[in-house]
Motif scaffolding. Sequence first.
Motif, PDB file in Angstrom:
ATOM      1  N   LEU A 198     -13.072  34.512  58.123  1.00 49.76           N
ATOM      2  CA  LEU A 198     -12.218  33.479  58.707  1.00 49.76           C
ATOM      3  C   LEU A 198     -12.358  33.352  60.221  1.00 49.76           C
ATOM      4  CD1 LEU A 198      -8.898  34.114  56.710  1.00 49.76           C
ATOM      5  CD2 LEU A 198     -10.489  32.203  56.412  1.00 49.76           C
ATOM      6  N   LEU A 199     -12.692  34.463  60.896  1.00 48.36           N
ATOM      7  CA  LEU A 199     -12.708  34.459  62.364  1.00 48.36           C
ATOM      8  C   LEU A 199     -13.607  33.390  62.988  1.00 48.36           C
ATOM      9  CD1 LEU A 199     -12.523  38.259  63.304  1.00 48.36           C
ATOM     10  CD2 LEU A 199     -10.918  36.468  63.964  1.00 48.36           C
ATOM     11  N   PRO A 200     -14.809  33.137  62.439  1.00 46.04           N
ATOM     12  CA  PRO A 200     -15.641  32.099  63.066  1.00 46.04           C
ATOM     13  C   PRO A 200     -15.067  30.688  62.920  1.00 46.04           C
ATOM     14  CG  PRO A 200     -16.969  33.578  61.712  1.00 46.04           C
ATOM     15  CD  PRO A 200     -15.546  33.851  61.379  1.00 46.04           C
ATOM     16  N   GLU A 201     -14.134  30.508  61.990  1.00 47.30           N
ATOM     17  CA  GLU A 201     -13.624  29.162  61.684  1.00 47.30           C
ATOM     18  C   GLU A 201     -12.245  28.870  62.258  1.00 47.30           C
ATOM     19  OE1 GLU A 201     -15.828  27.387  60.166  1.00 47.30           O
ATOM     20  OE2 GLU A 201     -17.136  29.073  59.658  1.00 47.30           O
ATOM     21  N   LEU A 202     -11.453  29.935  62.514  1.00 46.86           N
ATOM     22  CA  LEU A 202     -10.044  29.728  62.863  1.00 46.86           C
ATOM     23  C   LEU A 202      -9.624  30.619  64.035  1.00 46.86           C
ATOM     24  CD1 LEU A 202      -8.573  29.837  59.244  1.00 46.86           C
ATOM     25  CD2 LEU A 202      -8.783  27.782  60.656  1.00 46.86           C
ATOM     26  N   PRO A 203      -8.560  30.209  64.760  1.00 45.60           N
ATOM     27  CA  PRO A 203      -7.999  31.083  65.808  1.00 45.60           C
ATOM     28  C   PRO A 203      -7.442  32.362  65.188  1.00 45.60           C
ATOM     29  CG  PRO A 203      -7.153  28.837  65.995  1.00 45.60           C
ATOM     30  CD  PRO A 203      -7.862  28.922  64.681  1.00 45.60           C
ATOM     31  N   VAL A 204      -7.323  33.400  66.002  1.00 51.34           N
ATOM     32  CA  VAL A 204      -6.878  34.702  65.513  1.00 51.34           C
ATOM     33  C   VAL A 204      -5.499  34.616  64.850  1.00 51.34           C
ATOM     34  CG1 VAL A 204      -6.171  37.026  66.234  1.00 51.34           C
ATOM     35  CG2 VAL A 204      -8.265  36.019  67.141  1.00 51.34           C
ATOM     36  N   LYS A 205      -4.584  33.850  65.429  1.00 53.10           N
ATOM     37  CA  LYS A 205      -3.239  33.742  64.847  1.00 53.10           C
ATOM     38  C   LYS A 205      -3.266  33.139  63.450  1.00 53.10           C
ATOM     39  CE  LYS A 205      -0.190  33.674  68.868  1.00 53.10           C
ATOM     40  NZ  LYS A 205       0.850  32.925  69.606  1.00 53.10           N
ATOM     41  N   LYS A 206      -4.109  32.119  63.259  1.00 48.67           N
ATOM     42  CA  LYS A 206      -4.249  31.495  61.947  1.00 48.67           C
ATOM     43  C   LYS A 206      -4.853  32.471  60.951  1.00 48.67           C
ATOM     44  CE  LYS A 206      -3.188  26.955  61.837  1.00 48.67           C
ATOM     45  NZ  LYS A 206      -2.439  26.301  60.748  1.00 48.67           N
ATOM     46  N   VAL A 207      -5.855  33.196  61.420  1.00 45.14           N
ATOM     47  CA  VAL A 207      -6.503  34.194  60.558  1.00 45.14           C
ATOM     48  C   VAL A 207      -5.480  35.232  60.103  1.00 45.14           C
ATOM     49  CG1 VAL A 207      -8.189  36.072  60.511  1.00 45.14           C
ATOM     50  CG2 VAL A 207      -8.790  33.883  61.562  1.00 45.14           C
ATOM     51  N   ALA A 208      -4.661  35.720  61.039  1.00 47.07           N
ATOM     52  CA  ALA A 208      -3.658  36.731  60.711  1.00 47.07           C
ATOM     53  C   ALA A 208      -2.644  36.198  59.712  1.00 47.07           C
ATOM     54  CB  ALA A 208      -2.949  37.185  61.990  1.00 47.07           C
ATOM     55  N   LYS A 209      -2.235  34.950  59.889  1.00 41.66           N
ATOM     56  CA  LYS A 209      -1.244  34.344  58.981  1.00 41.66           C
ATOM     57  C   LYS A 209      -1.799  34.245  57.559  1.00 41.66           C
ATOM     58  CE  LYS A 209       1.847  30.326  58.685  1.00 41.66           C
ATOM     59  NZ  LYS A 209       1.513  29.876  57.331  1.00 41.66           N
ATOM     60  N   ALA A 246      -9.034  43.461  66.670  1.00 42.00           N
ATOM     61  CA  ALA A 246      -9.976  44.582  66.732  1.00 42.00           C
ATOM     62  C   ALA A 246     -11.341  44.187  66.195  1.00 42.00           C
ATOM     63  CB  ALA A 246      -9.421  45.765  65.952  1.00 42.00           C
ATOM     64  N   LEU A 247     -11.364  43.436  65.094  1.00 37.67           N
ATOM     65  CA  LEU A 247     -12.639  43.030  64.499  1.00 37.67           C
ATOM     66  C   LEU A 247     -13.347  42.008  65.385  1.00 37.67           C
ATOM     67  CD1 LEU A 247     -11.621  42.785  60.742  1.00 37.67           C
ATOM     68  CD2 LEU A 247     -13.143  44.471  61.783  1.00 37.67           C
ATOM     69  N   LYS A 248     -12.557  41.119  65.996  1.00 38.28           N
ATOM     70  CA  LYS A 248     -13.157  40.102  66.872  1.00 38.28           C
ATOM     71  C   LYS A 248     -13.787  40.757  68.099  1.00 38.28           C
ATOM     72  CE  LYS A 248     -11.992  35.822  69.315  1.00 38.28           C
ATOM     73  NZ  LYS A 248     -12.873  34.926  68.569  1.00 38.28           N
TER      74      LYS A 248
END
Length: 292
Positions: A257-268, A287-289
């Motif tokens: 998900l990280l390449p496609e979305l902001p970190v907050k969206k990914v976390a949600k 951490a992964l980013k």
Amino acid sequence: MRPAAETSVGAAGVLYIVATPIGNLDDLSPRAEKVLAGVDVVAAEDTRHSGRLLQHLGLRKRLIALHDHNERDRTGALLAELESGRSVALISDAGTPLISDPGYVLVRAARDRGLTVTPIPGPCALVTALSAAGLPTDRFLFVGFLPAKRTGRRSALTELARESATLVFYESPHRILDAVDDMAEVLGESRELVLGRELTKAFETFYAGSVREVQSALAADPHGTKGEFVVMVRGVEPVADAEQAGALDVDRLIRLLLPELPVKKVAKLASELSGRPKNEMYQRALALKQGD
């Protein structure tokens, strides 16, 4: 005079670690009272507070302050007292010394010198609270006080989010609401939580239920932010091997998900799909980013 049957064999005095009441003075054991009556010196976290306890017992003792800010400086003098044959009782403001209270430096130094250190058991807030909380006690992790600032507190809770043992914290009245709010965010509103307030005192209160329910109970109680708190959180259920094999690979999901979305969206999204706390997923995504 030293306490009967409590004197060391050698010439040196004994360092007694004496548990004192956390509220109700009747909880002081007869043995603790006898030891306090017999020692030459009382090392106390707050001499004014401990002076009132000794006065209640009808005792007059030489008091030496030993607290977080002077323990290293005072330890040498107390060791000298012991080595000269005088006995010393270490007490804290309430409960068992060294449990989130001063005393470690002194006890360690006394042990290193081969001096006798004798515990006089008694009240301890964390054990008192756990015994009545209705949470699993076969395994528990005492964490002491959480960091005072929000960022540090949330980081500490994130590290403990997957712990299966019952978590036990101490918390002050002016931080309890913020701490519970952070638990709701990091551990989830449905996690089981029990708070013990003013234990053994006239207004002893337990708040129990989900984090959300305890938040509501505190807000509704006009005394909900008064007194010292023991905070107990149920650990997560251990995942069976078969379940674990089929469990969602959260790291793989986050990486996708990280390449496609902001970190907050990914976390949600990761939180919704995995059932894990959103804050935990946010920290993992960061951490992964940063690691990629």
